[in-house]
Write an enzyme that holds these catalytic residues in place. Structure first.
Site, short mmCIF file in Angstrom:
data_model
loop_
_atom_site.label_atom_id
_atom_site.label_comp_id
_atom_site.label_asym_id
_atom_site.label_seq_id
_atom_site.Cartn_x
_atom_site.Cartn_y
_atom_site.Cartn_z
N ASP A 82 0.81 -1.22 0.00
CA ASP A 82 0.00 0.00 0.00
C ASP A 82 0.84 1.26 0.00
O ASP A 82 0.45 2.30 0.54
CB ASP A 82 -0.99 0.00 1.18
CG ASP A 82 -1.78 -1.30 1.19
OD1 ASP A 82 -2.27 -1.67 0.12
OD2 ASP A 82 -1.86 -1.94 2.25
N HIS A 109 -4.29 -2.78 -6.05
CA HIS A 109 -3.61 -1.58 -6.54
C HIS A 109 -4.64 -0.60 -7.05
O HIS A 109 -5.43 -0.91 -7.94
CB HIS A 109 -2.61 -1.96 -7.65
CG HIS A 109 -1.41 -2.68 -7.11
ND1 HIS A 109 -0.35 -3.05 -7.88
CD2 HIS A 109 -1.12 -3.08 -5.84
CE1 HIS A 109 0.56 -3.65 -7.11
NE2 HIS A 109 0.10 -3.69 -5.87
#
Ligand code: IMP
Ligand code: MG
Length: 339
Positions: free
Chosen positions: A13, A42
């Site tokens: 992340d 993503h």
């Protein structure tokens, strides 16, 4: 024109999706490869639209780019089909014949496993269970499924031919260095190595074909699931700073900490980056929001970046200033000159 690798420097992340999307738009690689598996979400935002991708390469925004799912990757067929439709990339996306396929039973195996779900805090997407079967050599691969026939290729031959013709290939890693099965905070890690060397291995590209390794950090650090997070802030402090996020795949709130220079140095040691990308600088310096030129960044933000660059001894070339893929300060020309 070599292979360029995007790798996470922290706990996932970091904004790899955004960095890959930016590089796709700006560099228009001939091919882009997604490694890893569907536990990694993503996020790509462009001109008001948001995509949360779990297997389609974040480079889909560049219409000329061929999109490839790596042989070392693991995916679910339904997730793949849904994302192909959402991104409109049918006709230019290929799955390697050896990509591993996650089935319902793998998801069930993980969700019934209390150690994984409660102690480790797994995303429960069946990735580790499928990986286990792969190691035992019973997992089915993409080539075993007729519904994937039109997508299946020997992508390793394809990308290596592209590289040998002198064209550019972008490789997208997943998770981050400290979630690596080998180099992370074991046992609080994911089920694969996710460092630069492993990303290349998953894609079937040798290390001598690599040009740039871009290590991605976020301006502050986050972690979902269990395990050490150096300098972790109390939840209220994270809220006050506006640093609370929620997991792309699981929706769980992320734990938060300030940027950690010592751990960043270790990630640099392991991944040998030629460049660093720092995302979400606008979460630390709000006046940086949406800026796309170095000169437009607030002085304090520039100073913070330069100070960090001195400590890390790797050029910080890409600076994310907002959620849109194009909200990026790109210093590559200033630092390296025209390519
Ligand atoms: P698993 O790989 O889904 O079993 O999860 C193992 C650990 O890695 C858990 O702490 C997850 O939260 C973390 N993890 C897995 N994938 C990601 C990701 O894409 N981003 C952040 N954390 C992840
Ligand atoms: Mg993510």
């Amino acid at each position: 024109m070599p292979a360029n690798v995007v790798v996470g420097g922290a706990f996932g992340d970091e904004g790899k999706g955004k960095v890959v999307a930016y590089l796709a738009i700006s560099d228009k690689p001939k091919a882009a490869i997604r490694t890893g598996a569907i536990n990694a979400g993503h996020t790509v935002v462009h001109r008001g639209r948001t995509w949360k991708l779990r297997i389609v390469p974040s480079a889909f925004l560049s219409p000329e780019t061929l999109l490839i799912v790596a042989p070392g990757a693991l995916m679910r067929i339904d997730v793949f089909m849904k994302e192909v439709e959402e991104t409109g990339c049918d006709g230019r996306i290929f799955v390697d014949e050896k990509t591993g396929i996650i089935e319902e039973k793998h998801v069930r195996m993980e969700r019934e496993n209390e150690y994984l779900m409660k102690v480790i805090g797994s995303t429960g997407q069946g990735v580790g269970a499928a990986m286990m079967e792969r190691v035992l050599r019973v997992l089915k691969l993409a080539r075993d499924f007729p519904e994937l026939k039109k997508y299946v290729r020997d992508t390793v031959a394809l990308v290596n031919e592209i590289l040998d013709r002198g064209e550019n290939v972008l490789i997208e890693g997943t998770q981050g260095t400290f979630l690596s099965l080998y180099h992370g905070t074991y046992p609080y890690v994911t089920s694969r190595d996710v460092t630069a060397s492993a990303i290349l291995s998953e894609a079937g590209i040798g290390p001598r074909k690599v040009g740039d390794i871009i290590l991605v950090f976020k301006a502050y650090w986050t972690r979902v699931g269990a395990g050490e997070l150096p300098g972790e802030l109390p939840h209220e402090e994270a809220v006050k700073r506006g640093w609370v996020e929620y997991g792309t795949v699981t929706g769980r709130p992320r734990r938060v900490a300030p940027f950690n220079v010592e751990w960043a140095k270790r990630a640099i040691m392991i991944n040998t980056p030629t460049q660093i990308a720092i995302t979400k600088i606008d979460a630390v310096f709000p006046d940086a929001k949406g800026k796309r030129r170095w000169e437009e960044l607030p002085v304090e933000a520039r100073r913070w970046i330069e100070d960090l660059e001195d400590k890390l001894k790797v050029p910080i070339t890409l600076i994310g200033t907002g959620e849109d893929a194009e909200d990026m300060v790109d210093r590559r020309r200033d630092i390296f000159g025209p390519q």
